[in-house]
Every structure is written in structure tokens, then in C-alpha cells.
Design a protein around this motif. Sequence first.
Motif, short mmCIF file in Angstrom:
data_model
loop_
_atom_site.label_atom_id
_atom_site.label_comp_id
_atom_site.label_asym_id
_atom_site.label_seq_id
_atom_site.Cartn_x
_atom_site.Cartn_y
_atom_site.Cartn_z
N PRO A 49 -35.30 11.83 5.70
CA PRO A 49 -35.32 10.39 5.41
C PRO A 49 -36.66 9.96 4.80
O PRO A 49 -37.72 10.34 5.30
N HIS A 50 -36.58 9.20 3.73
CA HIS A 50 -37.80 8.78 3.03
C HIS A 50 -38.04 7.28 3.05
O HIS A 50 -39.18 6.85 3.16
N HIS A 51 -37.00 6.47 2.91
CA HIS A 51 -37.18 5.03 2.85
C HIS A 51 -36.00 4.33 3.54
O HIS A 51 -34.85 4.78 3.42
N GLN A 95 -41.35 11.45 9.72
CA GLN A 95 -41.07 12.51 8.76
C GLN A 95 -40.40 13.70 9.45
O GLN A 95 -40.85 14.84 9.37
N VAL A 96 -39.29 13.38 10.14
CA VAL A 96 -38.52 14.41 10.83
C VAL A 96 -37.10 14.43 10.26
O VAL A 96 -36.57 13.39 9.85
N VAL A 97 -36.51 15.62 10.21
CA VAL A 97 -35.15 15.76 9.71
C VAL A 97 -34.20 15.00 10.63
O VAL A 97 -34.30 15.06 11.86
N LEU A 98 -33.28 14.26 10.00
CA LEU A 98 -32.35 13.42 10.75
C LEU A 98 -30.93 13.94 10.59
O LEU A 98 -30.52 14.32 9.49
N ARG A 99 -30.20 13.97 11.70
CA ARG A 99 -28.78 14.32 11.68
C ARG A 99 -27.98 13.08 12.07
O ARG A 99 -28.35 12.36 13.00
N PHE A 100 -26.87 12.84 11.34
CA PHE A 100 -26.05 11.68 11.68
C PHE A 100 -24.63 11.86 11.16
O PHE A 100 -24.38 12.63 10.22
N ALA A 103 -37.87 5.16 12.71
CA ALA A 103 -38.71 6.13 13.41
C ALA A 103 -38.67 7.49 12.71
O ALA A 103 -39.69 8.18 12.61
N ALA A 104 -37.49 7.87 12.21
CA ALA A 104 -37.37 9.15 11.51
C ALA A 104 -38.14 9.13 10.20
O ALA A 104 -38.77 10.12 9.81
N VAL A 105 -38.08 8.00 9.49
CA VAL A 105 -38.84 7.87 8.25
C VAL A 105 -40.33 7.95 8.53
O VAL A 105 -41.07 8.68 7.86
N HIS A 106 -40.77 7.21 9.54
CA HIS A 106 -42.20 7.19 9.86
C HIS A 106 -42.69 8.54 10.37
O HIS A 106 -43.78 9.00 10.01
N ARG A 142 -40.23 18.53 11.53
CA ARG A 142 -40.95 17.70 10.57
C ARG A 142 -40.83 18.31 9.18
O ARG A 142 -40.60 19.52 9.02
N PHE A 143 -40.98 17.48 8.15
CA PHE A 143 -40.90 17.96 6.77
C PHE A 143 -42.03 17.34 5.96
O PHE A 143 -42.60 16.32 6.34
N ARG A 144 -42.32 17.96 4.85
CA ARG A 144 -43.30 17.41 3.91
C ARG A 144 -42.55 16.57 2.90
O ARG A 144 -41.67 17.06 2.19
N PRO A 145 -42.88 15.27 2.78
CA PRO A 145 -42.11 14.37 1.90
C PRO A 145 -42.11 14.85 0.45
O PRO A 145 -43.12 15.29 -0.08
N ARG A 146 -40.95 14.75 -0.18
CA ARG A 146 -40.81 15.04 -1.60
C ARG A 146 -41.16 13.78 -2.41
O ARG A 146 -41.12 12.67 -1.89
N ALA A 147 -41.44 13.97 -3.67
CA ALA A 147 -41.72 12.84 -4.56
C ALA A 147 -40.42 12.21 -5.00
O ALA A 147 -39.50 12.90 -5.48
N LEU A 148 -40.30 10.91 -4.84
CA LEU A 148 -39.10 10.19 -5.27
C LEU A 148 -39.04 10.18 -6.79
O LEU A 148 -40.07 9.95 -7.45
N PRO A 149 -37.90 10.46 -7.40
CA PRO A 149 -37.81 10.46 -8.87
C PRO A 149 -38.30 9.14 -9.45
O PRO A 149 -37.86 8.07 -9.05
N GLY A 150 -39.23 9.24 -10.38
CA GLY A 150 -39.79 8.04 -10.99
C GLY A 150 -40.92 7.42 -10.20
O GLY A 150 -41.69 6.63 -10.74
N GLY A 151 -40.99 7.72 -8.89
CA GLY A 151 -42.07 7.22 -8.06
C GLY A 151 -41.95 5.77 -7.65
O GLY A 151 -42.79 5.27 -6.90
N ASP A 152 -40.90 5.06 -8.09
CA ASP A 152 -40.74 3.65 -7.77
C ASP A 152 -39.41 3.45 -7.06
O ASP A 152 -38.35 3.72 -7.63
N LEU A 153 -39.45 2.97 -5.81
CA LEU A 153 -38.23 2.83 -5.02
C LEU A 153 -37.28 1.82 -5.63
O LEU A 153 -36.07 2.07 -5.69
#
Length: 328
Positions: A170-172, A148-153, A143-146, A209-220
Motif C-alpha cells: 500500500p502506497h497512498h 510500509q507493510v504488505v497488506l492482505r485483504f 496504518a499499513a501505508v504509514h 515491511r517493503f521498500r516503497p516503489r516510485a509512483l509512475p509520474g511521481g504525482d498522485l
Amino acid sequence: MPRTSARLLSLLSLLQARREWPGALLAQRLEVSARTVRRDVDRLRELGYPIAAVKGPDGGYRLDAGTRMPPLLFDDEQAVALAVALRIATTAGAGIEEGAARALHTVRQVMPTRLRHHVDTLPVTAVGRSATVDSGVLIALGAAVHGQVVLRFDYPSESTDSGPPRRVEPHHLATRGGRWYLVAWDLDRDDWRIFRADRVTPRTPTGPRFRPRALPGGDLAAFLAGRFRGADGTGDWPCRGEVVLHRAAADVAPFVPDGVVEELGPDRCRLTLGSWSWPGLAATIGRFDVDIEVVGPPELRAAFASLARRYAAASAPPDDDVHPTARR
């Protein structure tokens, strides 16, 4: 005209196939009148199916989400895909194993014999023990990934307490090697991090909420492979070297799926291979138990020398095994 029961099943199948249906098109597909379609829709509503009327020039119907899960219809391909997915889910370590097993039994029980045979010929056996994650944790992370909200744990390591809560973007949510992982940007460490989901204890409420950053390389997949190898997320090993082995390429190639083997002769080949450290790379190459010529780089040659000293010390007999006369 088909009987009412068969027509209701056909109508339900059509409503599941697309978002909205104009009433006139439904009537045409079922070969009935618009009035009959309205009556059949009312019958399905009485059975618990949440069918909403769509306003507009054409009018129509839409199958909405309800307060409970109504019976569903699947074609042959969907039924087999569902059964296979449920079988895999029983070994996924997602805390849903019991529910998946019961659902698989239910689906298999009502399958035609020809489809049940397809499913039964695809057995899945879990080898090794997967780390089980509470399904509630996976739902919270997803839910946090979908959202796009900051997660604390809380996140204890294997040897220490959790310390202060982690704050991440959280991104993936990914699974790899029988474990679930959260890929996230760590706000306090200002870097990408990979967290084991079975160690995560989410805190509430979530952050902004946050604006997603680009994952390095773009490939998970490449990013995960690189991080687990100790690299920067590009997918390559941090240490890569080249040697000549006094062995045929055909004997070496099957054991280096991540390397490059080049034939140099009937009993010599060139091997390019990577590892997470230079001593680790030297040890991996040494397992071929043949003469080795180091091509480069110098770090690999130094790692062989270091291992040679360690192995020589390890092969020396203990002091207690030395004959007394040898100590004089």
C-alpha cells in the motif's frame, strides 16, 4: 502578574505550540519565576494533562500524549479551520459522520460570536451519495501505508466473489469524487492497482515491511486522473483527436474544460479533446449538434462512421411499424 487561572491557560497554550520548552523561557514568557512555572505544571498534571519533565542543562517541559484526550486550546484561525474540517468530514463517507457532527456542535457552542459567524457562512451540502467506509478499515489501511507493510485483504468485485486474498504494497490512501481509494502495488499481478476502500476487508496479520516503489509520474493526482481515464497513469486520455466545429469558439469553450479550443473564424473553431475510447470521443463531440470536420487521427474518423451506422439502425422503424404494402 496574571491570575492563576489565566496563567494556566497561557501555559497550556505555550506547551501546545511547540515540542519542548526550557523552563527558563517559559518563566520569561509568562513573566513569573521558575518556581511558579513548576507549581503551574503540577496543577495542569492534576487536571489530566500529561506534561513530562525534560532533563538537560536547561531543563524544561513537554506536553505528551496521554491515556485520554484532555481539553485543548485553539487560537482563532485554528478554531475556524477545525470547524470547517469537521463540517466537511460529515460528508466524507469515512464512517465518522456522527462523531464529526457532535464534535462540530461542541466546537461551535463555545466559539465567540464573531468566529461562529465565519463558520456558519461556510455551509457544506453533500450532493449525491458517497460510499461509506468503516472508519476501522480506513485506520487499518492508513496504518499499513504509514508502516510500509504488505497488506492482505478480501476484495469482491461488483459481480463476483472475492476469490483469494489480494497481496499488495500500500502506497497512498486517497479520496476522489466522494469515494476512498487505496493506491497499491499488486504483488500477484505485478502492477499498480487502485482499490475502492469500501470493498476492502483487511486480513491479519499484515506481511513484511517493503521498500516503497516510485509512483509512475511521481504525482498522485495525475496518476489517479490517468487511471480513471483508462490511461497508463501519465494523466492524459488514451484517445485524443482533433476536429473543426462549425460553431463559435466562445460557444464551445465553456463545455470542454479538459480540451483546447482555437478560434478559426466567427462561426468555426478547432477542438482538441480526449476520451477513454474513440467511440466515446466521437459521441462527446457529436453533442454539440453542429457540422463536424475530422482533422485526425483516422481512428476518430472510423469511430464517427461506426456511430453513424449504429444511429441509422437505431432510427429505422421496427418491422411491426412498416406498412404491409411495403413488405411486398
